[in-house]
Design a protein around this motif. Structure first.
Motif, PDB file in Angstrom:
ATOM      1  N   SER A   1      44.593  37.132  44.679  1.00 19.16           N
ATOM      2  CA  SER A   1      43.926  35.756  44.761  1.00 19.16           C
ATOM      3  C   SER A   1      42.406  36.005  45.088  1.00 19.16           C
ATOM      4  O   SER A   1      41.548  34.921  45.057  1.00 19.16           O
ATOM      5  N   LEU A   2      42.001  37.279  45.650  1.00 24.53           N
ATOM      6  CA  LEU A   2      40.510  37.286  46.036  1.00 24.53           C
ATOM      7  C   LEU A   2      39.877  37.887  44.959  1.00 24.53           C
ATOM      8  O   LEU A   2      38.567  37.925  45.039  1.00 24.53           O
ATOM      9  N   VAL A   3      40.531  38.131  43.567  1.00 20.67           N
ATOM     10  CA  VAL A   3      39.576  38.421  42.427  1.00 20.67           C
ATOM     11  C   VAL A   3      38.681  37.212  41.895  1.00 20.67           C
ATOM     12  O   VAL A   3      39.214  36.178  41.719  1.00 20.67           O
ATOM     13  N   PRO A   4      37.539  37.463  42.044  1.00 21.71           N
ATOM     14  CA  PRO A   4      36.654  36.246  41.433  1.00 21.71           C
ATOM     15  C   PRO A   4      37.093  35.956  39.947  1.00 21.71           C
ATOM     16  O   PRO A   4      37.471  36.639  39.296  1.00 21.71           O
ATOM     17  N   SER A   5      36.732  34.602  39.835  1.00 22.70           N
ATOM     18  CA  SER A   5      37.297  33.958  38.769  1.00 22.70           C
ATOM     19  C   SER A   5      36.355  34.463  37.310  1.00 22.70           C
ATOM     20  O   SER A   5      36.796  34.611  36.265  1.00 22.70           O
ATOM     21  N   ASP A   6      35.176  35.039  37.760  1.00 20.85           N
ATOM     22  CA  ASP A   6      34.404  35.442  36.658  1.00 20.85           C
ATOM     23  C   ASP A   6      34.508  36.832  36.378  1.00 20.85           C
ATOM     24  O   ASP A   6      33.537  37.399  35.770  1.00 20.85           O
ATOM     25  N   VAL A   7      35.389  37.559  36.962  1.00 25.68           N
ATOM     26  CA  VAL A   7      35.394  39.078  37.059  1.00 25.68           C
ATOM     27  C   VAL A   7      36.371  39.278  36.265  1.00 25.68           C
ATOM     28  O   VAL A   7      37.900  38.988  36.573  1.00 25.68           O
ATOM     29  N   PRO A   8      36.407  40.089  34.960  1.00 30.25           N
ATOM     30  CA  PRO A   8      37.660  40.474  34.111  1.00 30.25           C
ATOM     31  C   PRO A   8      38.610  41.318  34.799  1.00 30.25           C
ATOM     32  O   PRO A   8      38.108  41.899  35.503  1.00 30.25           O
ATOM     33  N   LEU A   9      39.963  40.998  34.810  1.00 28.02           N
ATOM     34  CA  LEU A   9      40.851  42.033  35.305  1.00 28.02           C
ATOM     35  C   LEU A   9      41.658  42.513  34.086  1.00 28.02           C
ATOM     36  O   LEU A   9      42.249  42.135  33.469  1.00 28.02           O
ATOM     37  N   ILE A  10      41.777  44.045  34.532  1.00 21.70           N
ATOM     38  CA  ILE A  10      42.694  44.956  33.527  1.00 21.70           C
ATOM     39  C   ILE A  10      43.808  45.495  34.376  1.00 21.70           C
ATOM     40  O   ILE A  10      43.728  46.257  35.271  1.00 21.70           O
ATOM     41  N   ASP A  11      45.072  45.029  34.197  1.00 15.77           N
ATOM     42  CA  ASP A  11      46.293  45.362  35.007  1.00 15.77           C
ATOM     43  C   ASP A  11      46.905  46.483  33.975  1.00 15.77           C
ATOM     44  O   ASP A  11      47.521  46.105  33.029  1.00 15.77           O
ATOM     45  N   LEU A  12      46.875  47.767  34.620  1.00 14.15           N
ATOM     46  CA  LEU A  12      47.472  48.851  33.787  1.00 14.15           C
ATOM     47  C   LEU A  12      49.131  48.761  33.997  1.00 14.15           C
ATOM     48  O   LEU A  12      49.838  49.560  33.212  1.00 14.15           O
TER      49      LEU A  12
END
Length: 361
Positions: A51-62
């Motif tokens: 939940s701390l991942v900023p909304s404008d930061v892409p997230l790649i889950d391996l």
């Protein structure tokens, strides 16, 4: 000045409730978007810090539980995305990322952050020898080696043969304003006597077995709330029952927003056997809560040297620690106290230092 922002990939093992992961997420969220373009690559995306991942930061889950199983996917993701800088934390992941250096784009610089003392990464003689060999060999590939406290830099140089040139101290960032806002209203356990709080993963490292024993030796009206979870919970709960401390020592489990509980305590107890730079001590100071810590709690001495007089008491586990607990001032009015946090650790100061090093990596 660059025409385009510097692309920074933050590599995390997971979003588990650890301090090292939280620090990197704080840096990712606070970087100036006109200068940097952050993204998160996580080996396995489970855990409360997602939940701390900023909304404008892409997230790649391996989608990989173990580091060794994630290496091919990690290499592929980084080769595809071609970031300017890759940064990771936690020793085993740092070594894995540096081992991939030959297969990554030449333009990509690797920055590793050593969050904890490397002396405790492995148990046993064979494991210790491997880590010493790996650090000496692989850390030379890093463009920068970030440590949160100077003692960790000395350990890397003197005990693990890491070259001193790339090593730089970047303090852990504390969002003082956000933390203090989240602490209101203050949550203080009702009743007379001193109220203590301890926070961390329930493992031997954190020394909660020691603080339970010291509660038994201390004042009978003092109470302690332990925030966190982990593999030693059953053992620790059994120790509380054996000492007849039910009602005086309680386990709250993992608490995502612990600020209200910490702010309501008379002191934070940090009985750790080892640490890197204890985030929870910094957060307690930001909330105006004094800290009683064992001297071996990592960079706590460096924090104490910068903190106001009386903000941090260093005491060995045992009678000295118990005496320090007995001397705390009981604050029963339930109001938020003035900050004790040294400016070095404030978010804007730490992020500025981090950004400077990343830009020059």
């Amino acid at each position: 000045m660059r025409a385009t922002p510097i692309r920074v990939a933050f590599v995390l093992p997971s979003f588990s409730g650890g301090g090292a992961e939280r620090v990197l997420l704080s840096f990712a969220g606070a970087l100036d978007r006109t200068r940097f373009s952050p993204e998160i690559v996580v080996l396995h995306g489970g855990g409360p810090w997602r939940s701390l991942v900023p909304s404008d930061v892409p997230l790649i889950d391996l989608g990989k539980q173990r580091i060794r199983n994630a290496l091919p996917s990690l290499a592929l993701a980084l080769r595809k995305r071609r970031p300017d800088v890759v940064i990771s934390t936690i020793g085993a992941l740092n070594l894995a990322l540096l081992a991939l250096r030959p297969v990554l784009p030449r333009r990509t610089r690797i920055v590793v952050r050593e969050a904890n003392t490397p002396h405790h990464h492995a148990r046993g003689r064979i494991g210790a020898r491997f880590y010493r060999w790996a650090y000496r060999r692989l850390y030379r590939r890093a463009a920068r080696v970030i440590v949160p406290a100077s003692y960790l830099g000395r350990e890397l140089i003197e005990d693990f043969g890491v070259p001193p040139g790339p090593i730089a101290v970047v303090p852990n960032p504390v969002d003082e304003a956000g933390l203090r806002a989240a602490a209101v209203p203050v949550d203080r356990a009702p009743g007379p006597g001193a109220v203590f709080v301890s926070v961390g993963r329930l493992t031997r490292q954190k020394g909660f077995d020691r603080v339970i024993d010291m509660m038994a030796a201390g004042r009978q009206n003092a109470r302690l709330s332990i925030l966190g979870d982990g593999p030693d919970r059953g053992f620790l709960e059994g120790r509380v029952r054996a000492l007849g401390l039910e009602g005086r020592v309680t386990f709250a489990g993992f608490v995502r927003d612990a600020a209200q509980r910490i702010a309501g305590a008379d002191a934070l107890l940090l009985p750790s056997r080892w640490e890197g730079l204890p985030n929870v001590a910094l957060e307690a100071l930001a909330l105006g809560v004094p800290v009683i810590a064992t001297p071996e709690a990592g960079g706590i001495r460096e924090i104490a040297a910068l903190a106001p007089p009386g903000a941090i008491t260093l005491a060995p586990a045992g009678p000295d620690f118990v005496a320090a607990m007995a001397s705390v001032t009981v604050c029963s009015n339930g109001t938020l106290r003035p900050s004790l946090l040294p400016s070095t650790f404030k978010l804007e100061t730490a992020v500025a230092r981090f950004a400077e090093l990343i830009a020059a990596a």
